[in-house]
Design a protein around this motif. Structure first.
Motif, mmCIF file in Angstrom:
data_model
loop_
_atom_site.group_PDB
_atom_site.id
_atom_site.type_symbol
_atom_site.label_atom_id
_atom_site.label_comp_id
_atom_site.label_asym_id
_atom_site.label_seq_id
_atom_site.Cartn_x
_atom_site.Cartn_y
_atom_site.Cartn_z
ATOM 1 N N THR A 1 0.856 -1.181 0.000
ATOM 2 C CA THR A 1 0.000 0.000 0.000
ATOM 3 C C THR A 1 0.892 1.230 0.000
ATOM 4 O O THR A 1 1.787 1.355 0.853
ATOM 5 C CB THR A 1 -0.907 0.025 1.250
ATOM 6 O OG1 THR A 1 -1.740 -1.127 1.230
ATOM 7 C CG2 THR A 1 -1.765 1.287 1.281
ATOM 8 N N ALA A 2 0.654 2.125 -0.950
ATOM 9 C CA ALA A 2 1.388 3.390 -0.989
ATOM 10 C C ALA A 2 0.810 4.312 0.076
ATOM 11 O O ALA A 2 -0.403 4.529 0.119
ATOM 12 C CB ALA A 2 1.272 4.030 -2.368
ATOM 13 N N VAL A 3 1.661 4.837 0.957
ATOM 14 C CA VAL A 3 1.214 5.765 1.993
ATOM 15 C C VAL A 3 0.632 7.014 1.332
ATOM 16 O O VAL A 3 -0.399 7.533 1.746
ATOM 17 C CB VAL A 3 2.373 6.111 2.952
ATOM 18 C CG1 VAL A 3 1.970 7.200 3.932
ATOM 19 C CG2 VAL A 3 2.828 4.854 3.698
ATOM 20 N N HIS A 4 1.286 7.487 0.284
ATOM 21 C CA HIS A 4 0.818 8.624 -0.512
ATOM 22 C C HIS A 4 0.467 8.064 -1.892
ATOM 23 O O HIS A 4 1.363 7.583 -2.584
ATOM 24 C CB HIS A 4 1.905 9.691 -0.628
ATOM 25 C CG HIS A 4 2.488 10.072 0.706
ATOM 26 N ND1 HIS A 4 1.814 10.825 1.623
ATOM 27 C CD2 HIS A 4 3.680 9.763 1.272
ATOM 28 C CE1 HIS A 4 2.563 10.982 2.709
ATOM 29 N NE2 HIS A 4 3.701 10.344 2.522
ATOM 30 N N PRO A 5 -0.815 8.086 -2.283
ATOM 31 C CA PRO A 5 -1.200 7.481 -3.568
ATOM 32 C C PRO A 5 -0.328 7.939 -4.739
ATOM 33 O O PRO A 5 0.089 9.095 -4.801
ATOM 34 C CB PRO A 5 -2.653 7.938 -3.746
ATOM 35 C CG PRO A 5 -3.139 8.112 -2.341
ATOM 36 C CD PRO A 5 -1.959 8.655 -1.581
#
Length: 77
Positions: free
Chosen positions: A19-23
């Motif tokens: 999962t990317a912390v910042h999209p």
């Protein structure tokens, strides 16, 4: 920079979920779709290809970027 407590083995990253912390380009969930093997077998693995789950778009990143918990979380959150 925070790093995962468990060491990541680049050879075992294939099909792992992140999962990317910042999209990234409005995408948050990714799968490691390919481990990029170096041309010379004695060299270390440097890059992986990640695939956005919904759009199927891919990009290459240094696999060590995945150890930065400020950028990536293991699994889909």
């Amino acid at each position: 920079m925070n790093t995962l407590h468990n060491k990541i083995n680049p050879k075992k990253l294939l099909l792992s979920k992140w999962t990317a912390v910042h999209p990234i380009a409005k995408h948050k969930h990714f799968l490691v779709s390919k481990v990029i093997l170096p041309e010379a077998p004695q060299e270390k693995i440097e890059f992986v290809e990640i695939e956005a789950i919904y759009s199927k778009k891919t990009r290459q990143i240094p696999w060590r970027d995945l150890t930065n918990s400020e950028e990536w979380l293991q699994g889909w959150k």
